[in-house]
Design a protein around this motif. Sequence first.
Motif, mmCIF file in Angstrom:
data_model
loop_
_atom_site.group_PDB
_atom_site.id
_atom_site.type_symbol
_atom_site.label_atom_id
_atom_site.label_comp_id
_atom_site.label_asym_id
_atom_site.label_seq_id
_atom_site.Cartn_x
_atom_site.Cartn_y
_atom_site.Cartn_z
ATOM 1 N N ILE A 88 -22.706 -46.518 1.999
ATOM 2 C CA ILE A 88 -23.667 -46.878 0.951
ATOM 3 C C ILE A 88 -24.202 -48.265 1.283
ATOM 4 C CG2 ILE A 88 -24.019 -47.357 -1.494
ATOM 5 C CD1 ILE A 88 -21.758 -45.503 -2.168
ATOM 6 N N PRO A 89 -25.508 -48.407 1.560
ATOM 7 C CA PRO A 89 -26.063 -49.720 1.892
ATOM 8 C C PRO A 89 -26.510 -50.538 0.683
ATOM 9 C CG PRO A 89 -27.687 -48.012 2.298
ATOM 10 C CD PRO A 89 -26.455 -47.311 1.830
ATOM 11 N N SER A 90 -26.669 -49.908 -0.473
ATOM 12 C CA SER A 90 -27.022 -50.637 -1.692
ATOM 13 C C SER A 90 -26.749 -49.723 -2.895
ATOM 14 C CB SER A 90 -28.500 -51.061 -1.666
ATOM 15 O OG SER A 90 -29.344 -50.037 -2.078
ATOM 16 N N PRO A 91 -26.426 -50.268 -4.057
ATOM 17 C CA PRO A 91 -26.402 -51.683 -4.419
ATOM 18 C C PRO A 91 -25.141 -52.416 -3.973
ATOM 19 C CG PRO A 91 -25.769 -50.380 -6.302
ATOM 20 C CD PRO A 91 -26.107 -49.407 -5.214
ATOM 21 N N VAL A 92 -24.220 -51.716 -3.317
ATOM 22 C CA VAL A 92 -23.049 -52.338 -2.705
ATOM 23 C C VAL A 92 -22.981 -51.871 -1.253
ATOM 24 C CG1 VAL A 92 -21.746 -52.472 -4.858
ATOM 25 C CG2 VAL A 92 -21.515 -50.453 -3.399
ATOM 26 N N LEU A 93 -22.226 -52.605 -0.466
ATOM 27 C CA LEU A 93 -21.995 -52.203 0.923
ATOM 28 C C LEU A 93 -20.632 -51.512 1.012
ATOM 29 C CD1 LEU A 93 -23.160 -55.261 3.069
ATOM 30 C CD2 LEU A 93 -24.035 -52.929 3.234
ATOM 31 N N LEU A 94 -20.652 -50.202 0.942
ATOM 32 C CA LEU A 94 -19.423 -49.430 1.091
ATOM 33 C C LEU A 94 -19.344 -48.946 2.527
ATOM 34 C CD1 LEU A 94 -16.943 -48.129 -0.338
ATOM 35 C CD2 LEU A 94 -18.345 -46.068 -0.579
ATOM 36 N N GLU A 96 -16.867 -47.663 6.087
ATOM 37 C CA GLU A 96 -15.610 -47.228 6.692
ATOM 38 C C GLU A 96 -15.311 -48.196 7.827
ATOM 39 O OE1 GLU A 96 -13.437 -43.468 8.944
ATOM 40 O OE2 GLU A 96 -15.520 -43.287 8.293
ATOM 41 N N MET A 97 -14.167 -48.857 7.725
ATOM 42 C CA MET A 97 -13.794 -49.810 8.755
ATOM 43 C C MET A 97 -13.336 -49.089 10.020
ATOM 44 S SD MET A 97 -11.873 -52.718 6.484
ATOM 45 C CE MET A 97 -11.738 -53.792 7.929
ATOM 46 N N LYS A 98 -13.203 -49.832 11.093
ATOM 47 C CA LYS A 98 -12.839 -49.232 12.371
ATOM 48 C C LYS A 98 -11.440 -48.633 12.355
ATOM 49 C CE LYS A 98 -16.015 -52.205 14.917
ATOM 50 N NZ LYS A 98 -16.179 -53.318 15.897
ATOM 51 N N ASN A 99 -10.591 -49.100 11.435
ATOM 52 C CA ASN A 99 -9.240 -48.534 11.330
ATOM 53 C C ASN A 99 -9.161 -47.380 10.333
ATOM 54 O OD1 ASN A 99 -9.209 -49.737 8.779
ATOM 55 N ND2 ASN A 99 -8.087 -51.535 9.475
ATOM 56 N N GLY A 100 -10.316 -46.962 9.757
ATOM 57 C CA GLY A 100 -10.341 -45.811 8.854
ATOM 58 C C GLY A 100 -10.344 -46.152 7.386
ATOM 59 N N HIS A 101 -10.060 -47.404 7.039
ATOM 60 C CA HIS A 101 -10.032 -47.815 5.640
ATOM 61 C C HIS A 101 -11.461 -47.908 5.100
ATOM 62 C CE1 HIS A 101 -8.663 -49.649 2.002
ATOM 63 N NE2 HIS A 101 -9.179 -50.840 2.261
ATOM 64 N N ILE A 102 -11.689 -47.358 3.913
ATOM 65 C CA ILE A 102 -13.009 -47.395 3.283
ATOM 66 C C ILE A 102 -12.970 -48.385 2.122
ATOM 67 C CG2 ILE A 102 -14.719 -46.082 1.970
ATOM 68 C CD1 ILE A 102 -13.983 -43.643 3.612
ATOM 69 N N CYS A 103 -13.892 -49.351 2.140
ATOM 70 C CA CYS A 103 -13.880 -50.374 1.112
ATOM 71 C C CYS A 103 -15.232 -51.082 1.056
ATOM 72 C CB CYS A 103 -12.765 -51.399 1.365
ATOM 73 S SG CYS A 103 -12.908 -52.262 2.942
ATOM 74 N N ILE A 104 -15.382 -51.933 0.073
ATOM 75 C CA ILE A 104 -16.589 -52.736 -0.092
ATOM 76 C C ILE A 104 -16.546 -53.921 0.879
ATOM 77 C CG2 ILE A 104 -17.936 -54.154 -1.692
ATOM 78 C CD1 ILE A 104 -17.986 -51.216 -2.421
ATOM 79 N N ASN A 105 -17.672 -54.189 1.540
ATOM 80 C CA ASN A 105 -17.856 -55.386 2.376
ATOM 81 C C ASN A 105 -16.838 -55.511 3.507
ATOM 82 O OD1 ASN A 105 -19.927 -56.029 0.620
ATOM 83 N ND2 ASN A 105 -18.721 -57.507 -0.537
ATOM 84 N N ALA A 106 -16.295 -54.384 3.966
ATOM 85 C CA ALA A 106 -15.295 -54.374 5.043
ATOM 86 C C ALA A 106 -14.109 -55.259 4.717
ATOM 87 C CB ALA A 106 -15.929 -54.810 6.370
ATOM 88 N N GLY A 107 -13.853 -55.452 3.422
ATOM 89 C CA GLY A 107 -12.707 -56.253 3.010
ATOM 90 C C GLY A 107 -12.868 -57.743 3.215
ATOM 91 N N ILE A 108 -14.059 -58.203 3.602
ATOM 92 C CA ILE A 108 -14.277 -59.641 3.800
ATOM 93 C C ILE A 108 -14.202 -60.338 2.446
ATOM 94 C CG2 ILE A 108 -15.944 -61.390 4.505
ATOM 95 C CD1 ILE A 108 -16.991 -59.416 6.588
ATOM 96 N N ASP A 109 -13.448 -61.433 2.399
ATOM 97 C CA ASP A 109 -13.160 -62.096 1.125
ATOM 98 C C ASP A 109 -13.439 -63.582 1.248
ATOM 99 O OD1 ASP A 109 -12.325 -62.560 -1.442
ATOM 100 O OD2 ASP A 109 -10.229 -62.034 -1.101
ATOM 101 N N GLU A 110 -13.986 -64.163 0.176
ATOM 102 C CA GLU A 110 -14.192 -65.609 0.146
ATOM 103 C C GLU A 110 -13.282 -66.293 -0.862
ATOM 104 O OE1 GLU A 110 -18.205 -66.402 -0.944
ATOM 105 O OE2 GLU A 110 -18.077 -65.378 -2.888
ATOM 106 N N SER A 111 -12.546 -65.518 -1.664
ATOM 107 C CA SER A 111 -11.627 -66.109 -2.633
ATOM 108 C C SER A 111 -10.321 -66.488 -1.950
ATOM 109 C CB SER A 111 -11.358 -65.134 -3.785
ATOM 110 O OG SER A 111 -10.779 -63.943 -3.309
ATOM 111 N N ASN A 112 -9.692 -67.529 -2.467
ATOM 112 C CA ASN A 112 -8.418 -68.034 -1.936
ATOM 113 C C ASN A 112 -8.515 -68.446 -0.472
ATOM 114 O OD1 ASN A 112 -6.861 -67.653 -4.373
ATOM 115 N ND2 ASN A 112 -6.949 -65.454 -3.953
ATOM 116 N N VAL A 113 -9.713 -68.882 -0.062
ATOM 117 C CA VAL A 113 -9.924 -69.391 1.297
ATOM 118 C C VAL A 113 -10.595 -70.750 1.177
ATOM 119 C CG1 VAL A 113 -10.871 -68.926 3.584
ATOM 120 C CG2 VAL A 113 -10.290 -67.017 2.069
ATOM 121 N N GLU A 114 -10.132 -71.705 1.956
ATOM 122 C CA GLU A 114 -10.648 -73.064 1.844
ATOM 123 C C GLU A 114 -12.055 -73.185 2.417
ATOM 124 O OE1 GLU A 114 -7.926 -75.760 3.648
ATOM 125 O OE2 GLU A 114 -6.229 -75.163 2.408
#
Length: 254
Positions: A88-94, A96-114
Amino acid sequence: MRFEAFAVENIPLIKKGDDLAQIICERADVLDGDVIIIASTIVGKAEGRTFSLEGIIPGAEAVEFSKHIRFTPTFIQAVLERSRECLIPSPVLLVEMKNGHICINAGIDESNVEGEMLLELPADPDASAECIGKGIESYTGTQISVIITDTNGRAFKRGQTGVAVGVYRIHPLKDWRGQKDLFGKELKITEEAVADEIAGASNLLMGEGNGGCPVVIIRGLKLRSNESTSVNEMYRTDEEDLIKKSLRYLRDRG
């Protein structure tokens, strides 16, 4: 039957190169049969999986997607580079990652990161779980299981829950097929997603904010396997996955 769950407290801020197995063992008495549940955030940090968008050059697909979604072409390119397929390219980026896991934004996170850095999921969460699990077993002389978790949304329901993204010495599914129900009828299709159930229960203790505890131990579940295990056991094949087929159909229709 009963089990208990408790957070491992006083886990420090994790940085690249930290030995998570040692850190856990210094703060908890690990027993045979324990399931160690670890948030993917600290696994990624220990593996040095923080990165910056600086220097990433967006391709034509990322630029096109950015016209229909709030993210920048550079961020979208980072997501696509970590994905096998965008469902799904919009309204969210859903994706399938290269390891088979399906998630939003390939699991990239900006929370809890300095700072301005971003954090990605482990490239091979099963291998990460195995490395940490063998480390814990070496330090303690025990036989344990490990589940690496992330938080995911769910189709049809609001809210996120913990899910398993990598496992060590625990099968993510419990197969009830062939067993009898209360009335003697044979169960034909029931497979219980035990790794996700454990991940969800652990997430109640982990939390999501600045007071979170990224490691939980569950004791009393006799689920350790002497066989090799993989989170891939729970992913449906392309032929079985009706939702993925439907999403591709809608996407390709434009």
